[in-house]
Design a protein around this motif. Structure first.
Motif, PDB file in Angstrom:
ATOM      1  N   HIS A  22      43.174 -25.666  20.144  1.00 19.71           N
ATOM      2  CA  HIS A  22      43.184 -27.027  19.592  1.00 19.71           C
ATOM      3  C   HIS A  22      43.182 -28.073  20.702  1.00 19.71           C
ATOM      4  CE1 HIS A  22      47.494 -26.535  20.261  1.00 19.71           C
ATOM      5  NE2 HIS A  22      47.563 -27.845  20.271  1.00 19.71           N
ATOM      6  N   GLN A  23      43.743 -27.728  21.866  1.00 19.24           N
ATOM      7  CA  GLN A  23      43.730 -28.656  22.996  1.00 19.24           C
ATOM      8  C   GLN A  23      42.321 -28.814  23.562  1.00 19.24           C
ATOM      9  OE1 GLN A  23      46.512 -26.755  25.602  1.00 19.24           O
ATOM     10  NE2 GLN A  23      48.285 -27.698  24.629  1.00 19.24           N
ATOM     11  N   ILE A  24      41.546 -27.759  23.538  1.00 22.52           N
ATOM     12  CA  ILE A  24      40.201 -27.779  24.104  1.00 22.52           C
ATOM     13  C   ILE A  24      39.187 -28.351  23.118  1.00 22.52           C
ATOM     14  CG2 ILE A  24      38.317 -26.364  25.020  1.00 22.52           C
ATOM     15  CD1 ILE A  24      40.503 -24.327  25.857  1.00 22.52           C
ATOM     16  N   PHE A  25      39.245 -27.883  21.873  1.00 20.08           N
ATOM     17  CA  PHE A  25      38.208 -28.200  20.902  1.00 20.08           C
ATOM     18  C   PHE A  25      38.616 -29.226  19.853  1.00 20.08           C
ATOM     19  CE2 PHE A  25      37.320 -23.849  22.380  1.00 20.08           C
ATOM     20  CZ  PHE A  25      36.078 -24.073  22.947  1.00 20.08           C
ATOM     21  N   GLY A  26      39.856 -29.656  19.882  1.00 25.22           N
ATOM     22  CA  GLY A  26      40.309 -30.671  18.939  1.00 25.22           C
ATOM     23  C   GLY A  26      40.204 -30.202  17.502  1.00 25.22           C
ATOM     24  N   GLU A  27      39.733 -31.103  16.628  1.00 26.23           N
ATOM     25  CA  GLU A  27      39.655 -30.800  15.198  1.00 26.23           C
ATOM     26  C   GLU A  27      38.678 -29.671  14.889  1.00 26.23           C
ATOM     27  OE1 GLU A  27      38.943 -34.280  12.849  1.00 26.23           O
ATOM     28  OE2 GLU A  27      40.514 -35.420  13.855  1.00 26.23           O
ATOM     29  N   ARG A  28      37.792 -29.355  15.819  1.00 28.27           N
ATOM     30  CA  ARG A  28      36.788 -28.305  15.579  1.00 28.27           C
ATOM     31  C   ARG A  28      37.227 -26.953  16.133  1.00 28.27           C
ATOM     32  NH1 ARG A  28      31.004 -29.490  16.727  1.00 28.27           N
ATOM     33  NH2 ARG A  28      30.870 -27.750  15.276  1.00 28.27           N
ATOM     34  N   TRP A  29      38.517 -26.791  16.387  1.00 36.08           N
ATOM     35  CA  TRP A  29      38.978 -25.543  16.974  1.00 36.08           C
ATOM     36  C   TRP A  29      38.687 -24.341  16.089  1.00 36.08           C
ATOM     37  CZ3 TRP A  29      42.479 -21.980  15.191  1.00 36.08           C
ATOM     38  CH2 TRP A  29      43.302 -22.370  14.143  1.00 36.08           C
ATOM     39  N   GLU A  30      38.752 -24.514  14.769  1.00 36.81           N
ATOM     40  CA  GLU A  30      38.468 -23.391  13.873  1.00 36.81           C
ATOM     41  C   GLU A  30      36.997 -22.994  13.941  1.00 36.81           C
ATOM     42  OE1 GLU A  30      40.253 -25.136  10.354  1.00 36.81           O
ATOM     43  OE2 GLU A  30      41.785 -23.560  10.393  1.00 36.81           O
ATOM     44  N   ASP A  31      36.102 -23.970  14.074  1.00 31.42           N
ATOM     45  CA  ASP A  31      34.676 -23.658  14.258  1.00 31.42           C
ATOM     46  C   ASP A  31      34.478 -22.869  15.553  1.00 31.42           C
ATOM     47  OD1 ASP A  31      34.046 -25.066  11.929  1.00 31.42           O
ATOM     48  OD2 ASP A  31      33.621 -26.928  13.027  1.00 31.42           O
ATOM     49  N   ALA A  32      35.132 -23.307  16.617  1.00 26.72           N
ATOM     50  CA  ALA A  32      35.027 -22.613  17.901  1.00 26.72           C
ATOM     51  C   ALA A  32      35.558 -21.190  17.784  1.00 26.72           C
ATOM     52  CB  ALA A  32      35.786 -23.382  18.977  1.00 26.72           C
ATOM     53  N   ARG A  33      36.668 -21.023  17.093  1.00 26.67           N
ATOM     54  CA  ARG A  33      37.234 -19.686  16.898  1.00 26.67           C
ATOM     55  C   ARG A  33      36.254 -18.792  16.148  1.00 26.67           C
ATOM     56  NH1 ARG A  33      41.372 -19.527  12.442  1.00 26.67           N
ATOM     57  NH2 ARG A  33      39.405 -19.792  11.374  1.00 26.67           N
ATOM     58  N   ASP A  34      35.651 -19.315  15.092  1.00 32.07           N
ATOM     59  CA  ASP A  34      34.714 -18.523  14.293  1.00 32.07           C
ATOM     60  C   ASP A  34      33.485 -18.126  15.100  1.00 32.07           C
ATOM     61  OD1 ASP A  34      36.483 -18.732  12.206  1.00 32.07           O
ATOM     62  OD2 ASP A  34      35.363 -20.321  11.170  1.00 32.07           O
ATOM     63  N   ILE A  35      32.967 -19.049  15.901  1.00 32.72           N
ATOM     64  CA  ILE A  35      31.814 -18.737  16.762  1.00 32.72           C
ATOM     65  C   ILE A  35      32.186 -17.632  17.750  1.00 32.72           C
ATOM     66  CG2 ILE A  35      30.346 -19.634  18.621  1.00 32.72           C
ATOM     67  CD1 ILE A  35      30.443 -22.361  17.060  1.00 32.72           C
ATOM     68  N   TYR A  36      33.355 -17.774  18.380  1.00 34.95           N
ATOM     69  CA  TYR A  36      33.827 -16.771  19.329  1.00 34.95           C
ATOM     70  C   TYR A  36      33.984 -15.410  18.657  1.00 34.95           C
ATOM     71  CZ  TYR A  36      37.124 -14.034  22.047  1.00 34.95           C
ATOM     72  OH  TYR A  36      37.741 -13.008  22.708  1.00 34.95           O
ATOM     73  N   LEU A  37      34.674 -15.368  17.521  1.00 30.79           N
ATOM     74  CA  LEU A  37      34.913 -14.093  16.848  1.00 30.79           C
ATOM     75  C   LEU A  37      33.624 -13.442  16.365  1.00 30.79           C
ATOM     76  CD1 LEU A  37      38.211 -14.770  14.864  1.00 30.79           C
ATOM     77  CD2 LEU A  37      37.890 -13.254  16.822  1.00 30.79           C
ATOM     78  N   ASP A  38      32.693 -14.228  15.852  1.00 33.88           N
ATOM     79  CA  ASP A  38      31.412 -13.668  15.423  1.00 33.88           C
ATOM     80  C   ASP A  38      30.697 -13.003  16.589  1.00 33.88           C
ATOM     81  OD1 ASP A  38      31.839 -14.494  12.829  1.00 33.88           O
ATOM     82  OD2 ASP A  38      30.492 -16.247  12.957  1.00 33.88           O
ATOM     83  N   ARG A  39      30.658 -13.671  17.720  1.00 34.25           N
ATOM     84  CA  ARG A  39      29.992 -13.116  18.900  1.00 34.25           C
ATOM     85  C   ARG A  39      30.762 -11.910  19.423  1.00 34.25           C
ATOM     86  NH1 ARG A  39      25.923 -11.217  21.070  1.00 34.25           N
ATOM     87  NH2 ARG A  39      25.816 -11.399  23.310  1.00 34.25           N
ATOM     88  N   PHE A  40      32.066 -12.022  19.470  1.00 36.43           N
ATOM     89  CA  PHE A  40      32.893 -10.923  19.965  1.00 36.43           C
ATOM     90  C   PHE A  40      32.712  -9.677  19.110  1.00 36.43           C
ATOM     91  CE2 PHE A  40      36.900  -8.584  20.443  1.00 36.43           C
ATOM     92  CZ  PHE A  40      36.927  -8.455  21.828  1.00 36.43           C
TER      93      PHE A  40
END
Length: 180
Positions: A22-40
């Motif tokens: 949340h510190q890095i991506f702000g309100e879009r942290w969940e989107d970032a998490r989903d992108i990361y997990l999908d790729r992972f």
């Protein structure tokens, strides 16, 4: 502020990456998490191998009929895919990852969940073997014996939760357990 990956990733330091996103991506942290997990999920098994000595240690402990469980801050479904892929699933009585218990490490909840099927209560008869400061904190929080496998950590990395035992490698740990 330097990027989290500039030195070592949060997972390497034993921190929860989700606490910092949340510190890095702000309100879009969940989107970032989903992108990361999908790729992972798409690539993580491609180069996954067991660390040296781990399979032999786990097999020997299982042969001694010692209940083995996993408590990790990796997402539970990914963790179980990994234990299946490496061939370890049959060695563990339980595999508990992030999101499986009401709270994640370093809280005691995932330890209690991991031990639930065994009938064993967390405490002095349970060794929590880990390789990070957050593992030692989880052991302390759950009342289990904190055991560090590996070396190279400083006292500062343990905070107020030092290990009771330190083993440099799997064979040394197994020989100690055999002698009990």
């Amino acid at each position: 502020m330097a990027p989290l990956w500039a030195d070592r990733s949060p997972e390497c330091r034993g921190e929860l990456i989700w606490r910092t996103q949340h510190q890095i991506f702000g309100e879009r942290w969940e989107d970032a998490r989903d992108i990361y997990l999908d790729r992972f999920r798409a690539i993580h098994l491609e180069s996954l191998t067991a660390l040296p000595g781990r399979t032999e240690l786990l097999q020997r402990l299982a042969d001694e009929e010692i209940f083995l469980g996993v408590v990790s801050n990796k997402t539970g479904s990914l963790l179980r895919r990994e234990t299946d892929h490496i061939g370890w699933a049959a060695l563990f009585g339980s595999v508990v990852g992030a999101g499986d218990a009401p709270l994640d490490k370093p809280d005691a909840a995932p330890v209690r969940l991991a031990l639930e099927q065994s009938g064993i209560d967390p405490g002095e008869t349970v060794w929590f073997v880990g390789d990070t400061g957050i593992d030692m904190e989880c052991a302390h929080n759950s009342g289990c014996v904190p055991v560090l496998l590996g070396s190279g950590m400083t006292r500062e990395e343990f905070g107020g939760c030092p290990p009771r035992f330190v083993f440099s490698d799997c064979l040394t740990l197994f020989r100690f357990v055999q002698g009990l």
